[in-house]
Scaffold this motif. Structure first.
Motif, PDB file in Angstrom:
ATOM      1  N   THR A 248       2.367  -4.740   8.514  1.00 56.51           N
ATOM      2  CA  THR A 248       0.678  -4.012   7.394  1.00 56.51           C
ATOM      3  C   THR A 248       0.771  -2.907   8.189  1.00 56.51           C
TER       4      THR A 248
ATOM      5  N   VAL B  79      -4.925  -0.547  -2.611  1.00 59.32           N
ATOM      6  CA  VAL B  79      -5.824  -1.505  -2.223  1.00 59.32           C
ATOM      7  C   VAL B  79      -7.484  -0.772  -2.392  1.00 59.32           C
TER       8      VAL B  79
ATOM      9  N   VAL C  47      -2.677  -8.556  -5.847  1.00 61.88           N
ATOM     10  CA  VAL C  47      -0.674  -7.373  -5.654  1.00 61.88           C
ATOM     11  C   VAL C  47      -0.503  -6.221  -7.094  1.00 61.88           C
TER      12      VAL C  47
ATOM     13  N   GLU D 236      -4.927  -6.868  -0.115  1.00 61.44           N
ATOM     14  CA  GLU D 236      -3.957  -7.147  -1.073  1.00 61.44           C
ATOM     15  C   GLU D 236      -4.380  -8.632  -1.049  1.00 61.44           C
TER      16      GLU D 236
ATOM     17  N   ASP E 123      -2.727  -3.792   3.556  1.00 64.90           N
ATOM     18  CA  ASP E 123      -1.451  -4.424   2.754  1.00 64.90           C
ATOM     19  C   ASP E 123      -0.811  -5.565   3.890  1.00 64.90           C
TER      20      ASP E 123
ATOM     21  N   GLU F 294       0.534   1.223   0.310  1.00 66.34           N
ATOM     22  CA  GLU F 294      -0.507   0.695  -0.698  1.00 66.34           C
ATOM     23  C   GLU F 294      -1.363  -0.068   0.143  1.00 66.34           C
ATOM     24  N   SER F 295      -1.888   0.060   1.673  1.00 71.47           N
ATOM     25  CA  SER F 295      -3.185  -0.138   1.809  1.00 71.47           C
ATOM     26  C   SER F 295      -4.061   1.264   1.499  1.00 71.47           C
TER      27      SER F 295
ATOM     28  N   HIS G 144       4.015   1.311   3.147  1.00 70.03           N
ATOM     29  CA  HIS G 144       2.779  -0.110   3.936  1.00 70.03           C
ATOM     30  C   HIS G 144       1.713   0.833   3.528  1.00 70.03           C
TER      31      HIS G 144
ATOM     32  N   VAL H  55      -1.879  -3.671  -7.242  1.00 70.28           N
ATOM     33  CA  VAL H  55      -0.965  -2.424  -6.644  1.00 70.28           C
ATOM     34  C   VAL H  55      -0.210  -1.952  -7.406  1.00 70.28           C
TER      35      VAL H  55
END
Length: 152
Positions: free
Chosen positions: A21, A145, A98, A63, A16, A141-142, A138, A101
């Motif tokens: 990151t 993904v 994105v 993402e 992400d 969200e990684s 973050h 996500v």
């Protein structure tokens, strides 16, 4: 052997990207989260490149976006970072939009969708938990993904 569109032997870094990151790594047996916090996109890229080399990643999923809300230095840095990620020295590079996500994040928060091992706990010091351990937005969200890529 294929498992969710990812070969079991793949060593995957899922990203992400941004000023912070979030990074999810898996090799089919272990899972780890990392976070890189560099406003400078070159330093951020270098940290990602070193981690990819250290983990011997052969697949990077990130993402991706082509949307700019405001034309700021941060937006330009994000686009530079996204472009640089596409040239990481790994076998495969894939992207997840994105919007997919963000949509999944909202559905998880509202309880519409559940993913085993992932939960949101309300209250001070709580937040997103992955297999009992706290993860940042973050890092979450990684992982998402990766989840979206593997559950096409």
């Amino acid at each position: 052997m294929i498992y969710w569109n990812v070969e079991i032997m793949d060593k995957v870094l899922s990203l992400d990207p941004g000023g912070k990151t979030g990074i999810y790594f898996t090799d089919g047996t272990q899972e780890q989260f990392f976070e890189v916090n560099n406003k400078n996109w070159k330093e951020n890229y270098e940290a990602i490149r070193k981690l990819a080399k250290e983990k011997r990643a052969n697949l990077v999923i990130f993402e991706d976006t082509n949307y700019i809300h405001k034309r700021t230095k941060d937006s330009l840095s994000l686009f530079r970072l996204l472009g640089a990620i596409e040239f990481l020295p790994v076998q495969q590079i894939k992207t997840v939009n994105v919007l997919r996500v963000k949509d999944l994040t909202k559905k998880l928060l509202k309880g519409i969708i559940q993913i085993k091992g992932l939960e949101y706990k309300q209250g001070r010091g709580k937040g997103w938990m992955f297999k009992g351990k706290r993860v940042s937005i973050h890092q979450l969200e990684s992982f998402l993904v990766y989840y979206l890529h593997t559950n096409n």
